[in-house]
Every structure is written in C-alpha cells, then in structure tokens.
Design an enzyme around this catalytic site. Structure first.
Site, mmCIF file in Angstrom:
data_model
loop_
_atom_site.group_PDB
_atom_site.id
_atom_site.type_symbol
_atom_site.label_atom_id
_atom_site.label_comp_id
_atom_site.label_asym_id
_atom_site.label_seq_id
_atom_site.Cartn_x
_atom_site.Cartn_y
_atom_site.Cartn_z
ATOM 1 N N GLY A 159 5.594 -21.045 -30.982
ATOM 2 C CA GLY A 159 5.872 -19.613 -30.942
ATOM 3 C C GLY A 159 6.521 -19.142 -29.642
ATOM 4 O O GLY A 159 7.402 -19.813 -29.083
ATOM 5 N N ILE A 160 6.082 -18.006 -29.162
ATOM 6 C CA ILE A 160 6.661 -17.411 -27.952
ATOM 7 C C ILE A 160 6.455 -18.345 -26.757
ATOM 8 O O ILE A 160 7.361 -18.540 -25.936
ATOM 9 C CB ILE A 160 6.016 -16.031 -27.694
ATOM 10 N N ASP B 18 -8.743 -24.683 -22.875
ATOM 11 C CA ASP B 18 -9.194 -23.569 -23.714
ATOM 12 C C ASP B 18 -9.382 -22.373 -22.779
ATOM 13 O O ASP B 18 -10.275 -22.386 -21.918
ATOM 14 C CB ASP B 18 -10.522 -23.949 -24.387
ATOM 15 N N VAL B 19 -8.555 -21.341 -22.948
ATOM 16 C CA VAL B 19 -8.575 -20.232 -21.985
ATOM 17 C C VAL B 19 -9.874 -19.425 -22.026
ATOM 18 O O VAL B 19 -10.150 -18.654 -21.116
ATOM 19 C CB VAL B 19 -7.362 -19.285 -22.166
ATOM 20 N N TYR C 81 -7.459 -6.263 -30.847
ATOM 21 C CA TYR C 81 -6.209 -6.804 -30.276
ATOM 22 C C TYR C 81 -5.536 -5.750 -29.386
ATOM 23 O O TYR C 81 -5.153 -6.031 -28.245
ATOM 24 C CB TYR C 81 -5.284 -7.224 -31.416
ATOM 25 N N LYS D 111 -4.930 -6.002 -25.309
ATOM 26 C CA LYS D 111 -3.579 -6.016 -24.727
ATOM 27 C C LYS D 111 -3.400 -4.878 -23.726
ATOM 28 O O LYS D 111 -2.724 -5.045 -22.703
ATOM 29 C CB LYS D 111 -2.531 -5.959 -25.831
ATOM 30 N N VAL E 20 7.494 -10.353 -33.258
ATOM 31 C CA VAL E 20 8.265 -11.585 -33.076
ATOM 32 C C VAL E 20 7.909 -12.521 -34.241
ATOM 33 O O VAL E 20 6.743 -12.607 -34.639
ATOM 34 C CB VAL E 20 7.892 -12.265 -31.739
ATOM 35 N N THR F 100 6.671 -15.457 -35.573
ATOM 36 C CA THR F 100 5.883 -16.652 -35.210
ATOM 37 C C THR F 100 4.759 -16.797 -36.243
ATOM 38 O O THR F 100 4.615 -15.955 -37.137
ATOM 39 C CB THR F 100 5.218 -16.504 -33.821
ATOM 40 N N TRP G 129 9.848 5.499 -30.489
ATOM 41 C CA TRP G 129 9.509 6.496 -31.520
ATOM 42 C C TRP G 129 8.028 6.815 -31.508
ATOM 43 O O TRP G 129 7.203 5.979 -31.279
ATOM 44 C CB TRP G 129 9.900 5.967 -32.898
HETATM 45 N N1 LIG Z 1 4.201 -12.662 -32.457
HETATM 46 C C1 LIG Z 1 4.242 -11.392 -32.088
HETATM 47 O O1 LIG Z 1 4.761 -10.508 -32.811
HETATM 48 C C2 LIG Z 1 3.684 -10.969 -30.747
HETATM 49 C C3 LIG Z 1 3.965 -9.680 -30.284
HETATM 50 C C4 LIG Z 1 3.467 -9.262 -29.058
HETATM 51 C C5 LIG Z 1 2.695 -10.140 -28.297
HETATM 52 N N2 LIG Z 1 2.425 -11.373 -28.779
HETATM 53 C C6 LIG Z 1 1.595 -12.249 -27.939
HETATM 54 O O2 LIG Z 1 2.344 -13.386 -27.578
HETATM 55 C C7 LIG Z 1 1.470 -14.495 -27.340
HETATM 56 C C8 LIG Z 1 1.934 -15.682 -28.161
HETATM 57 O O3 LIG Z 1 1.872 -15.324 -29.529
HETATM 58 P P1 LIG Z 1 2.632 -16.125 -30.686
HETATM 59 O O4 LIG Z 1 3.143 -15.117 -31.629
HETATM 60 O O5 LIG Z 1 3.539 -17.140 -30.083
HETATM 61 O O6 LIG Z 1 1.354 -16.824 -31.375
HETATM 62 P P2 LIG Z 1 1.144 -18.261 -32.042
HETATM 63 O O7 LIG Z 1 -0.069 -18.101 -32.887
HETATM 64 O O8 LIG Z 1 2.389 -18.787 -32.640
HETATM 65 O O9 LIG Z 1 0.792 -19.196 -30.774
HETATM 66 C C9 LIG Z 1 -0.378 -19.017 -30.028
HETATM 67 C C10 LIG Z 1 -0.682 -20.296 -29.259
HETATM 68 O O10 LIG Z 1 -1.848 -20.040 -28.459
HETATM 69 C C11 LIG Z 1 -2.725 -21.161 -28.592
HETATM 70 N N3 LIG Z 1 -4.113 -20.733 -28.332
HETATM 71 C C12 LIG Z 1 -4.893 -19.948 -29.134
HETATM 72 N N4 LIG Z 1 -6.112 -19.830 -28.607
HETATM 73 C C13 LIG Z 1 -6.111 -20.543 -27.440
HETATM 74 C C14 LIG Z 1 -7.091 -20.808 -26.459
HETATM 75 N N5 LIG Z 1 -8.344 -20.359 -26.587
HETATM 76 N N6 LIG Z 1 -6.740 -21.554 -25.373
HETATM 77 C C15 LIG Z 1 -5.478 -22.052 -25.262
HETATM 78 N N7 LIG Z 1 -4.510 -21.849 -26.188
HETATM 79 C C16 LIG Z 1 -4.829 -21.103 -27.266
HETATM 80 C C17 LIG Z 1 -2.520 -21.651 -30.017
HETATM 81 O O11 LIG Z 1 -2.986 -22.975 -30.211
HETATM 82 C C18 LIG Z 1 -1.012 -21.492 -30.160
HETATM 83 O O12 LIG Z 1 -0.337 -22.642 -29.705
HETATM 84 C C19 LIG Z 1 0.076 -13.976 -27.694
HETATM 85 O O13 LIG Z 1 -0.583 -13.554 -26.525
HETATM 86 C C20 LIG Z 1 0.360 -12.792 -28.592
HETATM 87 O O14 LIG Z 1 -0.701 -11.870 -28.601
HETATM 88 C C21 LIG Z 1 2.888 -11.815 -29.985
#
Ligand SMILES: NC(=O)c1ccc[n+]([C@@H]2O[C@H](COP(=O)([O-])OP(=O)(O)OC[C@H]3O[C@@H](n4cnc5c(N)ncnc54)[C@H](O)[C@@H]3O)[C@@H](O)[C@H]2O)c1
Length: 250
Positions: free
Chosen positions: A20-21, A61-62, A155, A159, A188, A190, A250
């Site tokens: 993902g991101i 593990d965070v 959530y 945030k 995003v 993902t 908006w």
């Molecule tokens: N996707 C969106 O629309 C979006 C929008 C705004 C913010 N975000 C934020 O961006 C970040 C990444 O999101 P994403 O969409 O790539 O999600 P994703 O689910 O694709 O990836 C999340 C990753 O975090 C890892 N993870 C989960 N719990 C964990 C832990 N306890 N310790 C270590 N790693 C852990 C997972 O294994 C995974 O690899 C997140 O903080 C999410 O809240 C996402």
C-alpha cells in the site's frame, strides 16, 4: 535544487512498508538514495516486498514498545544511525459507535495512535542523540473531517491524535535538530479501501465528495513523504501536509 531531495547516506525505516502507501514510500526513499528498512508485523509480505525492491526487512509490531525498540535498534546497529522514520502502519474499523466493542476501539488506538507514539519515541531518542533526523507520521484527512457514509469514530479520533502528537513533538524536539511532520492522505486505492470501493454507495459518496473525482494511487502520496524526509523541507516542522484530491475543501 534536486540535491535537496537526495537521501544519499541516510537510513530510513518505514512501518507498514510491506504494501500500500508504505510500499510506495519505501520506493520513493530508496530511489532518493536511502538505505531503507521495511518494518511490518506481517513477515511474509514484509520480506517479499523487501526482496522485490532490494531493501531490508525488520520485523516489528508497532503496538508493542519492546518490538518497536528492537526494530529501531536493528536499524542503528546495521546502518550506524536512523535518519528518517516514517510511522505509517495503520488499520481501520468501520462500525456504528453506539455498538462499538471497546476491544475494537482499543485495537484501532493501539495501532494508529499508541503505535505512532512508540515509534516517535524510539526514533526521537536516537535522533536527538545524533542531533539530526526527520520523522514523518501518517495521519489522514480523517483527522480533519469525519468521513461518511461509513462510521469509523475510533479511526478518525486516532488520526486527529496523530496530527496533534506530531505538533507536540515538533515543539519539543525541533530546537535539537529533529523535525516532526505528518501527511494526511485522502482516499487511496489500497487493501484498506478495497471493501469501501467495492460498495456502490460508499464509492459514489467518496468520489462525489472528492473535487478531483477519483482516489489516489499510493505513488501519488509518496513524494510528499520524500519532501518531508529530505533537506528540501528543512524549515518544516509540525506541518501536516494534506494530499487529498481536494476532499477537505468542501
Ligand atoms: N488507504 C487510504 O485511503 C488511506 C487514507 C489516509 C490515510 N491512510 C493511512 O495510511 C497508512 C497506510 O495505509 P494503507 O492504505 O497502505 O493500508 P494497508 O492495509 O494496505 O497497509 C497497512 C500495512 O500496515 C501493516 N501493519 C498493520 N498493523 C501493524 C502493526 N501492528 N505493526 C506493524 N505493521 C502493521 C500491515 O501489515 C500492512 O502492511 C495507514 O496509517 C492508514 O491509516 C490510508
């Protein structure tokens, strides 16, 4: 000017970097010259991503402060310093608040807010000792607005906490060489948004409420992190960089 964006000689850790991101951020930092460590709770996807991209993996593990300390120590042992920390791991839980199980509330807080604090603490103490470093936390537009139609109060609250934690730490540490900033992505594409994007109602509301009329690709978020990680942002601290296709106008 492009030299300002280089990360040559710097060590970077990206939590949630397996996909993902986070994975897109790993690529941006690697391409800018950093030695990058993916830190993820999932060793299978984490190791596979590290192999795919020619970077390193460290399990972590965070939600567990000891695990976080060990991961940051590994980076310093291997590279001699930790210069960039991208605290990006996150989860979402969608459930009406009046029926939300306290265990689910706590789980979201544990990963999205406690986890970011533990990582900032681990990065901060090492960077303060070095006298330099850049920390970037992944917030969300959900820290500024309450998403709809899906319920996700835990959530959104976590945030908002990440954005204010970022400002608080910037106030404490910036005079000692450590900058702390956050990014706030909009929607995003993902795994996190897969379920929502396949729900016709949610998808329609999400796209209608986004002035650009689409969700982002992960690679459209990563350059904002590179900016904050590098000397290009040398006067930015406590900043939240919103990358949301206009959602919050908006
Ligand atoms: N996707 C969106 O629309 C979006 C929008 C705004 C913010 N975000 C934020 O961006 C970040 C990444 O999101 P994403 O969409 O790539 O999600 P994703 O689910 O694709 O990836 C999340 C990753 O975090 C890892 N993870 C989960 N719990 C964990 C832990 N306890 N310790 C270590 N790693 C852990 C997972 O294994 C995974 O690899 C997140 O903080 C999410 O809240 C996402």
């Amino acid at each position: 000017m492009t030299d300002l964006f280089t990360l040559n000689g710097r060590n970077a850790i990206v939590t949630g970097g397996a996909q993902g991101i986070g994975e897109a951020i790993v690529l941006a930092l690697r391409d800018a010259g950093a030695r990058v460590f993916i830190c993820d709770v999932n060793p299978d996807t984490g190791r596979a991503a590290a192999e795919r991209h020619g970077v390193e993996f460290v399990a972590g593990d965070v939600t567990d402060p000891d695990s976080v300390e060990a991961a940051f120590e590994h980076v310093v042992d291997a590279g001699g310093s930790v210069d960039v920390a991208v605290n990006n791991a996150g989860i979402v839980h969608n459930h009406p608040s009046e029926e939300l199980d306290p265990a689910d509330w706590r789980r979201v807080m544990a990963v999205n807010l406690d986890g970011v604090f533990y990582c900032c603490r681990a990065a901060g103490k090492r960077m303060l000792a070095q006298g330099s470093g850049s920390i970037i936390n992944t917030g969300s537009m959900s820290g500024h607005i309450a998403n709809h139609p899906q319920p996700q109060s835990a959530y959104n609250t976590a945030k908002a906490g990440v954005i204010h934690l970022t400002k608080s730490l910037a106030g404490e540490w910036s005079g000692r060489g450590v900058r702390v900033n956050s990014i706030s992505p909009g929607y995003v594409g993902t795994d996190m948004t897969k379920r929502g994007l396949s729900n016709e109602e949610w998808r329609r509301v999400w796209l209608d409420d986004t002035p650009m009329g689409r969700v982002a690709e992960p690679r459209e978020i990563a350059p904002a992190v590179l900016f904050l990680a590098s000397d290009a942002s040398s006067y930015c601290t406590g900043t939240d960089l919103v990358v949301d296709g206009g959602y919050t106008v908006w």
